[in-house]
Design a protein around this motif. Structure first.
Motif, PDB file in Angstrom:
ATOM      1  N   ASP A  41       0.833  -1.205   0.000  1.00 13.06           N
ATOM      2  CA  ASP A  41       0.000   0.000   0.000  1.00 13.06           C
ATOM      3  C   ASP A  41       0.866   1.253   0.000  1.00 13.06           C
ATOM      4  OD1 ASP A  41      -2.818   1.043   0.274  1.00 13.06           O
ATOM      5  OD2 ASP A  41      -1.906   2.020   1.995  1.00 13.06           O
ATOM      6  N   LYS A  42       0.413   2.280  -0.721  1.00  7.98           N
ATOM      7  CA  LYS A  42       1.167   3.528  -0.802  1.00  7.98           C
ATOM      8  C   LYS A  42       1.090   4.356   0.480  1.00  7.98           C
ATOM      9  CE  LYS A  42      -0.631   5.201  -4.616  1.00  7.98           C
ATOM     10  NZ  LYS A  42      -0.830   6.095  -5.803  1.00  7.98           N
ATOM     11  N   ASN A  43       0.041   4.159   1.252  1.00  9.08           N
ATOM     12  CA  ASN A  43      -0.138   4.953   2.462  1.00  9.08           C
ATOM     13  C   ASN A  43       0.733   4.456   3.604  1.00  9.08           C
ATOM     14  OD1 ASN A  43      -2.156   6.629   1.308  1.00  9.08           O
ATOM     15  ND2 ASN A  43      -3.683   5.033   1.655  1.00  9.08           N
ATOM     16  N   GLU A 120       3.770   2.347   2.480  1.00 10.93           N
ATOM     17  CA  GLU A 120       4.599   3.315   1.755  1.00 10.93           C
ATOM     18  C   GLU A 120       5.406   2.652   0.637  1.00 10.93           C
ATOM     19  OE1 GLU A 120       5.718   6.948   4.422  1.00 10.93           O
ATOM     20  OE2 GLU A 120       6.264   5.141   5.542  1.00 10.93           O
ATOM     21  N   CYS A 121       4.723   1.738  -0.041  1.00  9.28           N
ATOM     22  CA  CYS A 121       5.319   1.055  -1.195  1.00  9.28           C
ATOM     23  C   CYS A 121       4.340   1.106  -2.370  1.00  9.28           C
ATOM     24  CB  CYS A 121       5.638  -0.408  -0.863  1.00  9.28           C
ATOM     25  SG  CYS A 121       7.048  -0.615   0.248  1.00  9.28           S
ATOM     26  N   GLU A 122       4.870   1.009  -3.579  1.00  6.38           N
ATOM     27  CA  GLU A 122       4.035   1.093  -4.768  1.00  6.38           C
ATOM     28  C   GLU A 122       4.292  -0.092  -5.685  1.00  6.38           C
ATOM     29  OE1 GLU A 122       2.458   4.446  -7.909  1.00  6.38           O
ATOM     30  OE2 GLU A 122       4.388   4.767  -6.898  1.00  6.38           O
ATOM     31  N   TYR A 123       3.213  -0.738  -6.090  1.00  5.86           N
ATOM     32  CA  TYR A 123       3.287  -1.879  -7.001  1.00  5.86           C
ATOM     33  C   TYR A 123       3.532  -1.393  -8.428  1.00  5.86           C
ATOM     34  CZ  TYR A 123       1.755  -5.920  -9.727  1.00  5.86           C
ATOM     35  OH  TYR A 123       1.686  -6.958 -10.631  1.00  5.86           O
ATOM     36  N   SER A 140       9.640   0.687  -2.445  1.00  7.26           N
ATOM     37  CA  SER A 140       9.280   1.746  -1.512  1.00  7.26           C
ATOM     38  C   SER A 140       9.124   3.046  -2.280  1.00  7.26           C
ATOM     39  CB  SER A 140      10.359   1.890  -0.435  1.00  7.26           C
ATOM     40  OG  SER A 140      11.602   2.236  -1.028  1.00  7.26           O
ATOM     41  N   LEU A 141       8.349   3.974  -1.751  1.00  8.52           N
ATOM     42  CA  LEU A 141       8.073   5.217  -2.465  1.00  8.52           C
ATOM     43  C   LEU A 141       9.346   6.011  -2.745  1.00  8.52           C
ATOM     44  CD1 LEU A 141       4.779   6.452  -0.762  1.00  8.52           C
ATOM     45  CD2 LEU A 141       5.048   5.219  -2.911  1.00  8.52           C
TER      46      LEU A 141
END
Length: 370
Positions: A41-43, A120-123, A140-141
């Motif tokens: 999840d990005k959050n 705080e990661c993006e697929y 990770s972002l």
């Protein structure tokens, strides 16, 4: 120097830690406890749009009908009844309660070893090879950590229909410099800051709320009930009137009522909505104006009473521009509608942006179920 990559494996890779994803994970791990899930999840925290939502938001519906099946959002029934004076089926969770609830659920699943959680990661949706649908990648972002995931069964895209709120979406129309435009989050923050500083400014503020969804409804109620703004100091630009579900409606009323009524009316939407209004299940803002759409907002009698206090309502479609020229504000509505002019004034005029796509982020049903 090449960056190291962490290799992971799981049965299911879930993208997005919003309510739908977490409910899916809960059911999956309840029915198949040995399943291993990776959640990306990005959050910084689980909860999807709730992480970014305005702080005065609460659930529309009772907490009983929201969250994950294995965990009560409304909390202990005896505590609600005795200490809080709230019947469990009338409890409407706040943003703070919802975020704490989802965080606790994720923490418990991580502790059990069933779930690996990567905030705080993006697929990387573009990294999947056409000839290899089992190997996936995310990072990770900041790009400091990279991962590959070997997925045994399924990738689950939980962000396809994610709710988009004003704090995440700039307005889709031109706004001139010098115009005060706030999101509901900024409205809340500015009011809290003023209250903390015991600000007592002689400058009068007038508010113009943009939008017809539940965010706009919440904002109007917040301005009147909490900020004590006078109704005459609030204008409301409503692109299209909407049908609302009555929170205190008769037993049997709910989100499922609309599709049932459509079936009974043989697809006639106007008849279906009129029937639901006659039964007390649907409400409208103005008895003389027939709504043209339904987006499942749930409204209480007290909220509707506040909303009906606003007399300065502009119905000219969607705003296309807000321009400032020698102190005069011009609000445009497209070529088929006359603009609305606000003459120069010593008052501070603040526009509140409530025009984001909301649920399904503007996608049609056939785009979501693919």
């Amino acid at each position: 120097m090449s960056q190291s990559v962490t290799n992971l494996s799981c049965d299911y890779l879930v993208i997005g830690a919003g309510a739908a994803s977490l409910a899916f994970i809960d059911t999956l791990l309840t029915e198949l406890p040995s399943t291993k899930v990776v959640l990306v999840d990005k959050n910084a925290a689980p909860g999807g749009h709730w992480v970014h939502d305005y702080d005065f938001v609460t659930l529309h519906q009772p907490s009983l009908l929201y969250g994950v099946a294995s965990k009560q959002l409304e909390g202990n029934w005896m505590t609600n009844c005795i200490l809080k004076g709230t019947l469990p089926w009338k409890h409407q969770a706040t943003k703070k309660e919802i975020l704490a609830y989802f965080q606790k659920f994720v923490d418990e699943k991580v502790a059990s070893g069933q779930l690996q959680y990567f905030p705080e990661c993006e697929y990387d949706f573009g990294a999947v090879q056409h000839n290899d649908t089992t190997t996936h990648a995310f990072a990770s972002l900041g790009g400091n950590a990279k991962y590959t995931v070997q997925v045994k069964y399924k990738l689950v895209n939980g962000i396809l229909g994610e709710c988009k709120i004003p704090a995440q979406c700039p307005p889709q129309f031109a706004v001139d410099d010098g115009i005060t435009l706030l999101t509901p989050n900024q409205l809340y923050d500015s009011y809290q800051q003023g209250s903390a500083n015991k600000e007592n400014t002689p400058i009068k503020k007038k508010y113009i709320v943009l939008g017809c969804g539940k965010t706009a409804m919440d904002t109007v109620v917040y301005l009147l009930r909490t900020m004590k703004v006078k109704p005459d100091d609030i204008s409301w630009i409503i692109p299209a009137d909407v049908w609302m579900l009555a929170r205190e409606g008769p037993n049997g009323g709910g989100p499922w009522s609309y599709p049932r009524a459509l079936l009974e009316a043989e697809g006639d939407r106007e008849k279906a909505c009129a029937d639901l209004e006659a039964k007390g299940i649907f409400e409208r803002l103005d008895k003389d104006i027939t709504p043209t759409r339904f987006r499942f907002p749930v409204i209480g009698k007290d909220e509707l009473k506040y909303m009906r206090k606003i007399k300065q309502i502009v119905r000219r479609g969607r705003v296309t521009s807000i321009n400032l020229n020698d102190g005069t504000i011009k609000i445009g509505f497209g070529k088929d509608q006359e603009p609305w002019f606000l003459p120069p004034s010593d008052d501070i005029r603040a526009f509140v942006h409530c025009t984001s796509p909301g649920p399904f982020n503007g996608k049609e049903i056939d785009e979501l179920f693919v």
